[in-house]
Design an enzyme around this catalytic site. Sequence first.
Site, PDB file in Angstrom:
ATOM      1  N   SER A 140       0.862  -1.193   0.000  1.00 43.05           N
ATOM      2  CA  SER A 140       0.000   0.000   0.000  1.00 43.05           C
ATOM      3  C   SER A 140       0.890   1.233   0.000  1.00 43.05           C
ATOM      4  CB  SER A 140      -0.881   0.030   1.246  1.00 43.05           C
ATOM      5  OG  SER A 140      -1.502   1.301   1.379  1.00 43.05           O
ATOM      6  N   TYR A 153      -0.947  -0.288  10.440  1.00 43.45           N
ATOM      7  CA  TYR A 153      -1.268  -0.719   9.068  1.00 43.45           C
ATOM      8  C   TYR A 153      -0.138  -0.318   8.124  1.00 43.45           C
ATOM      9  CZ  TYR A 153      -3.568  -1.034   4.523  1.00 43.45           C
ATOM     10  OH  TYR A 153      -3.870  -1.344   3.214  1.00 43.45           O
TER      11      TYR A 153
END
Length: 260
Positions: A140, A153
């Site tokens: 990501s 995350y």
Amino acid sequence: MTTTPKTLITGASSGIGAVYADRLAKRGHDLVLVARDKARLDEIAAKLHAETAVSIEVIAADLTNEADLVAVEAKLREDAAISTLVNNAGASGAGNFALADPNEISRLISLNVTAVTRLANAVAGRFAKQGNGTIINIASVVGLAPELHMAVYGATKAFVLFLSQGLQAELGPRGVRVQAVLPAATQTDIWRRSGADMNNLPPMMKVDDLVDAALSGLDQGELITIPPLSDTSMWDAYQAARQAMLPDFAGTKPAPRYTV
Ligand code: NAP
């Protein structure tokens, strides 16, 4: 003789993984679809089989559960027809580290880091021995952006990027392709699942566009694919800045600013 390519996709029951399943079935890949929601996987498998006639297996597995993870590892080790792994299953966290639940942190790391690493490890030996095979790891852009206040995350996704680059260095010369895909905000269920405020979401890329771009990057031989990044020289400059530091890391003396 040509053999049918076979791909195992984790997190194939929704979002990015489900679109990979669609696109790869349409490219003629046999599939192994992995996620927890077996009914949803069966539905996707039936639809894609009817549309494309490829053969599709379904494995219901919670990749944070050790026994389930071991079963998927065994499939990757033992099914010699599998030539591509799409390491996609993942979840996001709500952010706000100081208030985060420790069990939730462990679960996120277990899914986004441990499972991704162990599944890559399960195919690495076989792929390297064969001198071919492809590992696609879904990271990501959050892994490049600590400023976004998604510390855990983002850290898991920075791990996936680093792991991918490490595997590129180690396995690339042995014929194994490793692509890291870094999506930015994409229209999938991940937002609802992470408890995000659904009335306050950022503008997002369509999931079909994201996966088509990622596969285009793969077809072009990219090792790192960042679908929304228009000027790839920015990524190259970022890598060059990092690599320029490497010679100094071999230094055996502290830098002058630390000597009194
Ligand atoms: P999604 O629609 O929520 O899909 C997540 C997939 O992972 C689902 O198929 C889910 O299936 C599976 N999964 C979740 N927990 C699992 C578990 N414990 N064991 C096995 N499978 C599990 O989200 P998505 O956006 O497509 O996410 C796919 C990947 O893209 C993730 O790695 C995510 O971090 C990454 N990503 C997404 C975005 C975005 O904005 N959407 C941006 C950057 C990166 P079940 O619930 O059936 O298990």
